[in-house]
Motif scaffolding. Structure first.
Motif, PDB file in Angstrom:
ATOM      1  N   ALA A 365     -20.039  35.092   4.481  1.00 25.50           N
ATOM      2  CA  ALA A 365     -19.886  35.348   5.766  1.00 25.50           C
ATOM      3  C   ALA A 365     -19.426  33.939   6.712  1.00 25.50           C
ATOM      4  O   ALA A 365     -18.495  34.032   7.379  1.00 25.50           O
ATOM      5  N   ALA A 366     -20.145  32.994   6.356  1.00 25.58           N
ATOM      6  CA  ALA A 366     -19.827  31.621   7.048  1.00 25.58           C
ATOM      7  C   ALA A 366     -18.329  31.165   6.747  1.00 25.58           C
ATOM      8  O   ALA A 366     -17.611  30.744   7.594  1.00 25.58           O
ATOM      9  N   ARG A 367     -18.064  31.198   5.329  1.00 24.47           N
ATOM     10  CA  ARG A 367     -16.846  30.923   4.702  1.00 24.47           C
ATOM     11  C   ARG A 367     -15.685  31.669   5.442  1.00 24.47           C
ATOM     12  O   ARG A 367     -14.658  31.078   5.889  1.00 24.47           O
ATOM     13  N   HIS A 368     -16.037  32.961   5.733  1.00 28.23           N
ATOM     14  CA  HIS A 368     -14.836  33.747   6.521  1.00 28.23           C
ATOM     15  C   HIS A 368     -14.775  33.399   7.903  1.00 28.23           C
ATOM     16  O   HIS A 368     -13.435  33.183   8.357  1.00 28.23           O
ATOM     17  N   LEU A 369     -15.744  33.153   8.549  1.00 30.18           N
ATOM     18  CA  LEU A 369     -15.785  32.705   9.830  1.00 30.18           C
ATOM     19  C   LEU A 369     -14.839  31.534  10.017  1.00 30.18           C
ATOM     20  O   LEU A 369     -13.965  31.325  11.038  1.00 30.18           O
ATOM     21  N   PHE A 370     -15.131  30.567   9.134  1.00 30.85           N
ATOM     22  CA  PHE A 370     -14.348  29.045   9.289  1.00 30.85           C
ATOM     23  C   PHE A 370     -13.166  29.004   8.820  1.00 30.85           C
ATOM     24  O   PHE A 370     -12.326  28.305   9.527  1.00 30.85           O
ATOM     25  N   ALA A 371     -12.660  30.291   8.145  1.00 33.91           N
ATOM     26  CA  ALA A 371     -11.420  30.239   7.793  1.00 33.91           C
ATOM     27  C   ALA A 371     -10.509  30.682   8.889  1.00 33.91           C
ATOM     28  O   ALA A 371      -9.377  30.273   9.064  1.00 33.91           O
ATOM     29  N   ARG A 372     -11.160  31.702   9.492  1.00 40.71           N
ATOM     30  CA  ARG A 372     -10.573  32.047  10.869  1.00 40.71           C
ATOM     31  C   ARG A 372     -10.451  31.217  11.924  1.00 40.71           C
ATOM     32  O   ARG A 372      -9.377  30.836  12.435  1.00 40.71           O
ATOM     33  N   ALA A 373     -11.757  30.146  12.257  1.00 38.38           N
ATOM     34  CA  ALA A 373     -11.655  28.965  13.177  1.00 38.38           C
ATOM     35  C   ALA A 373     -10.479  27.943  12.590  1.00 38.38           C
ATOM     36  O   ALA A 373      -9.768  27.488  13.482  1.00 38.38           O
ATOM     37  N   ALA A 374     -10.334  27.815  11.417  1.00 36.18           N
ATOM     38  CA  ALA A 374      -9.315  26.601  10.938  1.00 36.18           C
ATOM     39  C   ALA A 374      -7.827  27.255  10.944  1.00 36.18           C
ATOM     40  O   ALA A 374      -6.977  26.294  11.362  1.00 36.18           O
ATOM     41  N   GLY A 375      -7.878  28.740  10.938  1.00 37.66           N
ATOM     42  CA  GLY A 375      -6.397  29.015  11.207  1.00 37.66           C
ATOM     43  C   GLY A 375      -5.969  28.788  12.555  1.00 37.66           C
ATOM     44  O   GLY A 375      -4.767  28.505  12.922  1.00 37.66           O
ATOM     45  N   GLU A 376      -7.043  28.608  13.568  1.00 40.12           N
ATOM     46  CA  GLU A 376      -6.550  28.347  14.954  1.00 40.12           C
ATOM     47  C   GLU A 376      -5.928  26.898  15.142  1.00 40.12           C
ATOM     48  O   GLU A 376      -5.295  26.592  16.223  1.00 40.12           O
ATOM     49  N   THR A 377      -6.606  25.894  14.295  1.00 40.10           N
ATOM     50  CA  THR A 377      -6.201  24.429  14.518  1.00 40.10           C
ATOM     51  C   THR A 377      -5.078  24.094  13.386  1.00 40.10           C
ATOM     52  O   THR A 377      -4.740  22.843  13.195  1.00 40.10           O
ATOM     53  N   ALA A 378      -4.721  25.149  12.512  1.00 41.89           N
ATOM     54  CA  ALA A 378      -3.885  24.834  11.363  1.00 41.89           C
ATOM     55  C   ALA A 378      -2.521  23.887  11.525  1.00 41.89           C
ATOM     56  O   ALA A 378      -2.287  22.933  10.734  1.00 41.89           O
ATOM     57  N   PRO A 379      -1.942  24.203  12.493  1.00 34.60           N
ATOM     58  CA  PRO A 379      -0.636  23.253  12.958  1.00 34.60           C
ATOM     59  C   PRO A 379      -1.077  21.917  13.111  1.00 34.60           C
ATOM     60  O   PRO A 379      -0.154  21.142  12.748  1.00 34.60           O
ATOM     61  N   HIS A 380      -2.264  21.534  13.273  1.00 37.22           N
ATOM     62  CA  HIS A 380      -2.549  20.230  13.591  1.00 37.22           C
ATOM     63  C   HIS A 380      -3.344  19.528  12.285  1.00 37.22           C
ATOM     64  O   HIS A 380      -3.894  18.462  12.403  1.00 37.22           O
ATOM     65  N   GLY A 381      -3.640  20.449  11.283  1.00 37.59           N
ATOM     66  CA  GLY A 381      -4.487  19.997  10.054  1.00 37.59           C
ATOM     67  C   GLY A 381      -3.884  18.748   9.259  1.00 37.59           C
ATOM     68  O   GLY A 381      -2.687  18.953   9.152  1.00 37.59           O
ATOM     69  N   LEU A 382      -4.960  17.893   8.799  1.00 42.25           N
ATOM     70  CA  LEU A 382      -4.526  16.719   8.204  1.00 42.25           C
ATOM     71  C   LEU A 382      -5.180  16.944   6.693  1.00 42.25           C
ATOM     72  O   LEU A 382      -4.968  16.272   5.783  1.00 42.25           O
ATOM     73  N   GLY A 383      -6.507  17.385   6.798  1.00 43.88           N
ATOM     74  CA  GLY A 383      -7.364  17.662   5.556  1.00 43.88           C
ATOM     75  C   GLY A 383      -8.706  17.903   5.966  1.00 43.88           C
ATOM     76  O   GLY A 383      -8.987  18.141   7.108  1.00 43.88           O
ATOM     77  N   ARG A 384      -9.711  17.540   5.079  1.00 41.73           N
ATOM     78  CA  ARG A 384     -11.135  17.712   5.296  1.00 41.73           C
ATOM     79  C   ARG A 384     -11.952  16.329   5.183  1.00 41.73           C
ATOM     80  O   ARG A 384     -11.528  15.459   4.654  1.00 41.73           O
ATOM     81  N   ALA A 385     -12.927  16.644   6.117  1.00 39.24           N
ATOM     82  CA  ALA A 385     -13.792  15.408   5.946  1.00 39.24           C
ATOM     83  C   ALA A 385     -14.946  15.258   4.807  1.00 39.24           C
ATOM     84  O   ALA A 385     -15.869  16.337   4.956  1.00 39.24           O
ATOM     85  N   LEU A 386     -14.922  14.448   4.114  1.00 40.01           N
ATOM     86  CA  LEU A 386     -16.056  14.398   3.021  1.00 40.01           C
ATOM     87  C   LEU A 386     -17.308  14.505   3.413  1.00 40.01           C
ATOM     88  O   LEU A 386     -18.351  15.199   2.840  1.00 40.01           O
TER      89      LEU A 386
END
Length: 432
Positions: A365-386
């Motif tokens: 459920a958390a993954r699904h929620l975060f995927a939706r949130a990530a979609g909102e900022t996708a145009p500015h995305g560079l990668g993920r923080a280790l």
């Protein structure tokens, strides 16, 4: 020795069931554990406090370094030698006796060495850069069981990769890092009612475009639980807070935060001058173990509209308690040290951190929620923080850019050809 599930870890959301738990007291114990694991074909994972556990540990050997907690300060050279199990709280206290400070994060209970191996985004980051940028030397046990003293001159490739590459290249037993001449700062938190979130977001993002590099800040949004441990003004409320750490004078600090105070009535205001030993009160991270799943998205830019939609998804109506934090980056964080290191995505202007409390719910459920949130900022995305990818160790995409990823893979082939340390980025603690 057999470990019980989650024994000794701050993160309680993922089971820890190694075949063997080694409670190391020094580098010799780590060497023995690594050699024994290699001889028996077992993988190796390392844990200090367990804050940044990226997933479950099933089988293999778990080396627990909590007893390796030495801290030695050299006030003349402005350096600290830090054992693998030492927390930032111990380092801060030791350095403060000499008017110095490390490049620590917001939580004093986090393992300092593990945090630094993941890069280390600290509360003074915009002024001084990542913690990994200040490392002078590391002692590391590689997969062949050899204890290596790694510096820019001795094994420079390994020196490059250990600083920002995580735990994949070996078990670091100690490191030496530079300290900065900071013994006090102006900072704290300014909290607003969550109903004003869009307005606070807009003003905060505009404000970040005006501040000097001596100011490091973040914005956080969460529904505070209605429990006695919470401040009365925030208990049971959805609130948006701006956290500030500024090394200028208190007078200049008051002028700096005036536009934030002008946003509107605050639920709480803890902005003040403080000794650096109180800097952990700026964020007041929870000190008790709990279950969580997290994501960190490095963004080139962030607009108020996208950020507001993320808060709508993760606010009081979200399927689980979720903490959102927006870290303002840039400044010294954008400038690599002269010799370079493996810290990625330096061009990012913001870090979007998402943290879901998973007790009573599930990671899916958390993954699904975060995927939706990530979609909102996708145009500015560079990668993920280790440092902020908590849980789901199989999620390795975007942690490093192509060039860095290939260079790290080459180092793994050289120093750990049998994949003894396993996983794509190892197991360890490098959190807040």
């Amino acid at each position: 020795m057999t470990a019980t599930p989650t024994a000794g870890s701050f993160q309680t959301g993922f089971a820890i069931r190694p075949d063997l738990l080694v409670e190391a007291r020094g580098a010799a114990d780590v060497r023995a554990a690594v050699r024994d694991a290699a001889a028996h074909g077992r993988s190796v994972a390392v844990r200090a406090t367990g804050h940044g556990l990226p997933g479950p540990v099933e089988g293999g050997v778990l080396v627990d370094t909590r007893r390796m907690d030495t801290v030695e300060i050299d006030p003349v050279r402005r350096t600290a030698r830090i054992g693998a199990g030492a927390t930032w709280g111990r380092v801060v206290e030791a350095a403060a006796r000499h008017g110095l400070a490390p490049l620590n994060g917001s939580a004093p209970g986090v393992g300092a060495v593990s945090y630094t191996l993941g890069g280390g985004l600290g509360i003074l980051g915009r002024e001084f850069g990542y913690a990994a940028d200040h490392v002078r030397a590391l002692d590391v046990v590689t997969a062949d069981g050899v204890l290596r003293h790694v510096t820019p001159d001795a094994e420079p490739d390994l020196f490059w990769g250990l600083r920002g590459g995580g735990h994949r290249l070996g078990a670091v037993t100690e490191l030496e890092t530079g300290l900065v001449a900071v013994d006090r700062l102006y900072g704290g938190s300014l909290a607003f009612d969550g109903a004003a979130a869009p307005q606070v977001l807009r003003h905060y993002l505009e404000w970040t475009r005006t501040v000097p590099d001596t100011c490091t800040s973040s914005l956080a949004a969460l529904s505070y639980p209605d429990v006695p441990q919470m401040p009365q003004a925030l208990r049971g409320r959805y609130a948006v807070s701006v956290r500030v750490a500024y090394t200028g004078s208190a007078v200049a600090g008051e002028a700096l935060v005036a536009p934030l105070r002008a946003i509107g009535p605050a639920l709480s205001d803890s902005l003040r001058e403080m000794p650096y030993t109180e800097s952990h009160t700026i964020h007041s991270d929870p000190p008790f173990p709990h279950a969580y799943y997290g994501e960190g998205l490095m963004l080139r830019e962030l607009d108020a509209g996208s950020a507001a939609r993320v808060l709508e998804l993760t606010g009081p109506t979200a399927p689980m308690m979720t903490v959102v934090q927006i870290n303002h980056l840039g400044g010294a964080l954008a400038s690599p040290p002269p010799a370079g290191n493996a810290v990625p995505h330096r061009e990012a202007g913001f870090l979007l951190r998402l943290l879901a409390m998973t007790a009573g719910t599930d990671v899916a459920a958390a993954r699904h929620l975060f995927a939706r949130a990530a979609g909102e900022t996708a145009p500015h995305g560079l990668g993920r923080a280790l440092n902020f990818s908590f849980g789901g160790g199989d999620r390795t995409g975007g942690l490093h850019g192509p060039g860095t990823r290939e260079r790290l893979a080459g180092l793994v082939s050289r120093y750990d050809p049998a994949s003894l340390f396993g996983g794509a980025y190892g197991v360890g603690d490098d959190a807040v």
